[in-house]
Design a protein around this motif. Structure first.
Motif, mmCIF file in Angstrom:
data_model
loop_
_atom_site.group_PDB
_atom_site.id
_atom_site.type_symbol
_atom_site.label_atom_id
_atom_site.label_comp_id
_atom_site.label_asym_id
_atom_site.label_seq_id
_atom_site.Cartn_x
_atom_site.Cartn_y
_atom_site.Cartn_z
ATOM 1 N N THR A 1 2.692 5.027 -0.607
ATOM 2 C CA THR A 1 2.309 4.160 -1.964
ATOM 3 C C THR A 1 0.972 3.633 -1.604
ATOM 4 N N MET A 2 -0.168 4.033 -2.499
ATOM 5 C CA MET A 2 -1.284 3.479 -2.551
ATOM 6 C C MET A 2 -1.134 2.123 -2.927
ATOM 7 N N ALA A 3 -2.084 1.356 -2.236
ATOM 8 C CA ALA A 3 -2.246 -0.125 -2.480
ATOM 9 C C ALA A 3 -3.473 -0.455 -3.205
ATOM 10 N N ASN A 4 -3.492 -1.332 -4.073
ATOM 11 C CA ASN A 4 -4.682 -1.848 -4.707
ATOM 12 C C ASN A 4 -5.585 -0.597 -5.486
ATOM 13 N N GLY A 5 -4.998 0.169 -6.141
ATOM 14 C CA GLY A 5 -5.685 1.337 -6.541
ATOM 15 C C GLY A 5 -6.532 2.303 -5.703
ATOM 16 N N GLY A 6 -5.853 2.047 -4.442
ATOM 17 C CA GLY A 6 -6.515 3.062 -3.227
ATOM 18 C C GLY A 6 -7.317 2.365 -2.423
ATOM 19 N N ASN A 7 -7.686 1.047 -2.740
ATOM 20 C CA ASN A 7 -8.612 0.233 -1.887
ATOM 21 C C ASN A 7 -8.110 -0.370 -0.655
ATOM 22 N N GLY A 8 -6.789 -0.622 -0.867
ATOM 23 C CA GLY A 8 -6.394 -1.204 0.513
ATOM 24 C C GLY A 8 -5.288 -0.234 1.343
ATOM 25 N N MET A 9 -4.714 -0.669 2.318
ATOM 26 C CA MET A 9 -4.002 -0.108 3.441
ATOM 27 C C MET A 9 -2.659 0.642 2.660
ATOM 28 N N PRO A 10 -2.241 1.780 2.368
ATOM 29 C CA PRO A 10 -1.263 2.367 2.021
ATOM 30 C C PRO A 10 -0.118 1.687 2.303
ATOM 31 N N ARG A 11 1.103 1.982 1.806
ATOM 32 C CA ARG A 11 2.324 1.558 2.308
ATOM 33 C C ARG A 11 2.996 2.696 2.752
ATOM 34 N N ILE A 12 3.647 3.050 3.916
ATOM 35 C CA ILE A 12 4.173 4.041 4.315
ATOM 36 C C ILE A 12 5.575 3.829 4.815
ATOM 37 N N GLU A 13 6.727 4.203 4.159
ATOM 38 C CA GLU A 13 8.032 4.217 4.550
ATOM 39 C C GLU A 13 8.683 5.528 4.902
ATOM 40 N N HIS A 14 9.324 5.335 6.490
ATOM 41 C CA HIS A 14 9.787 6.588 6.854
ATOM 42 C C HIS A 14 11.601 6.327 6.606
ATOM 43 N N ILE A 15 12.268 7.094 5.691
ATOM 44 C CA ILE A 15 13.455 6.836 5.706
ATOM 45 C C ILE A 15 14.215 8.065 6.316
ATOM 46 N N VAL A 16 14.877 7.839 7.525
ATOM 47 C CA VAL A 16 15.438 8.807 8.505
ATOM 48 C C VAL A 16 16.839 8.928 7.899
ATOM 49 N N ASN A 17 17.168 10.174 7.881
ATOM 50 C CA ASN A 17 18.420 10.779 7.480
ATOM 51 C C ASN A 17 18.940 10.383 6.188
#
Length: 122
Positions: A104-120
């Motif tokens: 998920t992009m943060a602050n319209g693409g200006n911030g660090m993206p949020r990356i979530e890894h859902i295992v199984n």
């Protein structure tokens, strides 16, 4: 699909692949197409063959990336995984797994993206 949306998806897949490599996964294939669906990333986590669906969102207006994976999409991914296994003759794997990586992009693409890894994931 618009060019902008396609670029966003590719960007998310690249971030997902980097996250998986950093976590010790081996990337075996990317963007493998079958009539049922496309497998974004096929990876190996130890002795487990992992099919990774990557969902990238520019924001949360239309819900989270994880919420966008419907029952129908999961069924299509299972079919594509079966095609991959039959085509590649991936022997030696006693287990397979389906993971989801949400970007998920943060602050319209200006911030660090949020990356979530859902295992199984399913």
């Amino acid at each position: 699909m618009s060019n902008e949306r396609m670029l966003l998806g590719r960007w998310g897949e690249q971030l997902a692949a980097q996250r998986l490599l950093a976590a010790g996964y081996s990337i075996l294939a990317r963007n493998v197409r079958f009539p049922a669906a496309e497998l974004d990333i096929v990876a190996r986590d130890g002795e487990i063959l992992v099919f990774v669906e990557v969902r990238t969102r520019s924001g949360r207006r239309q819900g989270t990336a994880a919420e966008s994976i419907t029952w129908r999409k999961r069924q299509k991914l299972r079919q594509a995984a079966l095609c991959f296994l039959q085509q590649q003759k991936q022997e030696g794997y006693r287990q397979i797994r389906f993971d989801v990586v949400c970007v998920t992009m943060a602050n319209g693409g200006n911030g660090m993206p949020r990356i979530e890894h859902i295992v199984n994931a399913f």
